[in-house]
Design an enzyme around this catalytic site. Structure first.
Site, PDB file in Angstrom:
ATOM      1  N   TYR A 159       5.397  20.276  22.171  1.00  0.00           N
ATOM      2  CA  TYR A 159       5.926  21.582  22.485  1.00  0.00           C
ATOM      3  C   TYR A 159       7.056  21.409  21.586  1.00  0.00           C
ATOM      4  CZ  TYR A 159       8.983  23.865  25.450  1.00  0.00           C
ATOM      5  OH  TYR A 159      10.068  24.538  26.407  1.00  0.00           O
TER       6      TYR A 159
ATOM      7  N   TRP B 188       9.132  25.177  19.159  1.00  0.00           N
ATOM      8  CA  TRP B 188       9.089  26.732  18.936  1.00  0.00           C
ATOM      9  C   TRP B 188       8.821  26.342  17.466  1.00  0.00           C
ATOM     10  CZ3 TRP B 188      11.897  30.889  20.624  1.00  0.00           C
ATOM     11  CH2 TRP B 188      11.635  30.886  21.838  1.00  0.00           C
TER      12      TRP B 188
END
Length: 773
Positions: free
Chosen positions: A111, A113
């Site tokens: 998890y 960006w």
């Protein structure tokens, strides 16, 4: 070296060009961006920073004693490996765990960006690898940013993407909105980032345009900084986590003064009468009026009543920020924001209605491209086991335990190996001492990372990954009209490799190379994905250049549709022919589905529920752990802009002048924030832009504990997630509740310990195999 050749590139916070001048990387924002983000400055010094990982590493305890639970994670030494040995050890461990316990014992975390590039998107890469080589993995669902809303909104309005990504546009707001009331504010630091890239930052300009036209902006937040100066707006300070009580009181005023739009509510909504009975206290005798809400919210009753009067009869846009639902019972204010817009009769009107998370990301409030750039296919996951993303520590600490989620009673899987690429849970997660204990339960933690984040420091095997400027990719987002060729601007640092190259080699050893690569190298994948987009555009009679031409020119402008707000607009025009994708086809003020789940912490209509975390004598302050303005989450915390916004190497904590005076704190003092989970040191800044009784410390400072093994750690750098509570928002969504906690605050006595967040861990020499080690 000096080079005048500019390379086009993109990041989550903006498109840019990069060139080398006298061994210095020069970053120039995209010329078409009206308001470039200062976060671009973080790229300039990042490539060769001492925090970079130069080669494959293995934790000494894992190397010498083998896989298994180990409490030394986070404090152990590391030993260098060659790439061939690293590949062999990773492949062998994946085979061992999958062979003994099946792929359901492997958690594909990742998890985060990661890169703005659509091909080298780390989550897509690791998930594709696990699917094509092992047959699947245990996954996570939803996000830390919107975990509660992602579950709630489909029940009450239908499609979260239609409300967030395809909601009312900033352009429409600039033209039509008369009052924008923003619960959680409209901080531009949030809207300057967007996954996949953001070539044009337009929010500031549209807000300025609306304000010049006469639109009134009202920010309901503990922080004045949550509304930009261009809004010329009004700050309504509110106690953290009490927005639900305020909205209930506003609704009571509307009902009692007959200002609610009963015709709209009758035609377009279900359950209004149940909420009105709750407002009046029919069942429990508690009237939810302004006098009731005032002591909860810290807002005088007269001001609440005056606010309701300002909304009545106007074109009103109600927005709720991500931050509201990142707290205990976070579903309630999100739900009530919709109810307030409905009670005013606004949904579906130009410039009016309800907008979830407008201003929280640069994606929102924009027009959509006619064709989106395709994602890398991730293959089929043969394991149907998942957790809400914010429940990762619960999963590792309590395998086999039952938990509620969206009407289901699920069981936490037993995970032996976690594979993480492109993310830093020691940023996103709460109660970091508890998270460390959870990771210590694993047999093996494998991490791909560019730099020595806290997650990398807890890993058993660390594989060095390239940064975005060290590889080729394509940057693009569904709401960004520019597609960017992300041209390589620097050689990889040390022995770093991109995720695709790493997974290709691992897939070869596991017998899955053909399925993983489909016979393509990275550049061939870029051309293949681009051609898919090109063909879809051709079907719409839109011609774009071939891949080679696009790559040479660097930037491509794509056609867009002006489709903002279409779901609610069509619904308002004809609710029978254009029903919402909810069980009733209408806006659900009362949800029979949610009521049927029987959750006491999220009943069938929105309510006020007291949080367990409230200031008391021992912990008299609220702590707001919000998003930083100097970086995206924890990315490039060592970048020059991020570092320039610290003081003495520490993150800055803001508090009100009255509180500072009482505590004897002045700007520049090192302060300690303490609760039962640990201690955080930060540099104080006294500011009237924060309400009394509240301190604010942004997330994203790399976790830097004085003693990594302490039960109650002291982070000398300023990571507030040492202090935040690791619980779900409710049984409905199990979202992240990390925005708000309570602490005591004081000046730090004595000499503060030196920050060492960006110093690499100790590298040990390898012992001979027969040393008995």
């Amino acid at each position: 070296m000096t080079s005048t050749h500019r390379k086009t590139h993109s990041s989550h916070w903006g498109a840019f060009t990069a060139r080398w001048q006298d061994d210095r990387l020069v970053i120039t924002p995209f010329s078409g961006d009206p308001d470039p983000s200062p976060l671009l400055q973080n790229m300039a010094n990042a490539l060769g920073h001492r925090a970079r990982i130069a080669g494959p590493m293995v934790r000494r305890g894992w190397l010498e004693q083998g896989p298994g639970p180990d409490n030394r994670r986070g404090a152990d030494e590391y030993v260098a490996l060659s790439w061939p040995e690293a590949y062999e050890r990773v492949a062998a461990e994946l085979q061992r765990v999958a062979g003994e316990s099946g792929p359901e014992a492997i958690f594909g975390g990742s998890y985060g960006w990661s890169s703005a590039g659509r091909f080298h998107h780390a989550q897509s890469q690791v998930h594709r690898f696990l699917n094509t080589t092992l047959g699947g993995y245990v996954r996570s669902v939803n996000s830390y940013s919107s975990g509660a809303s992602a579950v709630l909104l489909p029940h009450i309005i239908g499609d979260i993407n239609e409300i967030a990504r395809r909601g009312v546009s900033w352009q429409e707001i600039a033209q039509h909105t008369e009052v924008m009331i923003s619960f959680g504010g409209l901080a531009l630091k949030n809207s300057q980032v967007a996954s996949g890239g953001l070539s044009e930052h337009t929010e500031r300009g549209f807000i300025d345009q609306a304000a010049r036209r006469g639109a009134a902006f009202i920010s309901v937040s503990p922080l004045e900084s949550d509304l930009p100066a261009e809004a010329r707006g009004e700050w309504l300070p509110i106690r953290p986590g009490t927005d639900a009580a305020l909205i209930l009181a506003l609704l009571h005023v509307l009902v009692s003064r007959r200002w609610s739009d009963e015709a709209f509510l009758a035609r377009y909504c279900v359950g209004w009468e149940k909420l009105v009975a709750y407002l009046r206290g029919d069942a429990d005798g508690q009237v939810r009026d302004a006098a009731w809400a005032a002591p909860i919210c810290g807002i005088p009753a007269a001001r609440i009543e005056a606010l309701a009067a300002r909304l009545h009869g106007r074109r009103v846009m109600v927005t709720v920020a991500h931050s509201l639902q990142r707290a205990e019972h976070g579903e309630q204010p999100v739900w009530l924001g919709l109810v307030l817009a409905a009670a005013l009769g606004q949904p579906g009107l130009p410039g009016g209605g309800y907008a979830y998370a407008l201003g929280a990301l640069g994606h929102y409030g924009k027009h959509h491209n006619q064709v989106a750039f395709p994602a890398l296919p991730q293959g089929k996951n043969g394991i149907d086991r998942f957790i809400p993303v914010a429940r990762v520590a619960d999963m590792l600490l309590h395998p086999g335990e039952k938990f509620f989620y969206n009407g289901r009673h699920l069981t936490y899987p037993s995970i032996r190996l976690a594979y993480w690429a492109g993310g830093n849970p020691f940023h996103h997660h709460q109660d970091l001492a508890r998270l460390r204990r959870a990771f210590c339960r694993l047999d093996t933690l494998i991490v791909h990372e560019t730099a020595w984040t806290a997650t990398a420091r807890h890993a058993d095997i660390v594989l060095p990954a390239t940064m975005t400027l060290e590889r080729e990719d394509i940057g693009g987002a569904p709401t960004d009209r520019h597609l960017v060729a992300m041209q390589q601007a620097a050689a990889p640092y040390g022995e770093a490799k991109d995720d695709y190259a790493i997974f290709t080699e691992l897939a070869r050893r596991l017998g899955g190379e053909a399925a993983f690569t489909e016979g393509r190298g990275a550049r061939e994948w870029l051309a293949h994905l681009y051609q898919q987009m090109r063909e879809r555009l051709r079907e719409r009679d839109v011609s774009v250049p071939d891949f080679a031409t696009f790559w040479q020119q660097g930037i491509l402008e794509l056609p867009q549709d002006q489709d903002g707000g279409r779901l609610l607009r069509a619904f308002r025009q004809d609710p029978e022919r254009n029903p919402l994708p909810t069980p009733s086809g209408k806006l659900e003020i009362f949800s029979q589905a949610i009521a049927g789940f029987g959750y006491a912490d999220c009943p069938g209509h929105p309510v006020w529920l007291e949080p367990q975390q409230r200031p008391d004598q021992q912990h008299p302050f609220y702590l707001i752990a919000n998003q930083p303005e100097s970086r995206l989450h924890s990315q490039l915390d060592f970048g020059q802009y991020s570092v320039s916004r610290k003081r003495g190497g520490r993150e800055i904590c803001r508090l009100n002048p009255d509180d500072a005076r009482r505590l004897g704190i002045t700007t520049g003092d090192v302060v300690e924030l303490v609760n039962g989970r640990g201690t955080v040191l930060a540099s104080a800044e006294v500011s009237a832009r924060i309400m009394p009784g509240v301190v604010q410390l942004p997330t994203g400072a790399w976790y830097d504990p004085v003693d990594p093994l302490a039960e109650k750690p002291v982070c000398r750098h300023g990571n507030p997630n040492v202090l935040t509570l690791d619980i779900g928002t409710s049984s409905l969504s199990q979202g992240c509740a990390g925005q708000i906690t309570v602490v005591r605050v004081g000046r730090f006595a004595g000499e503060a310990p030196e920050v060492r967040a960006f110093e690499p861990p100790v590298a040990a020499s390898r012992r001979p195999e027969n040393s008995g080690g």
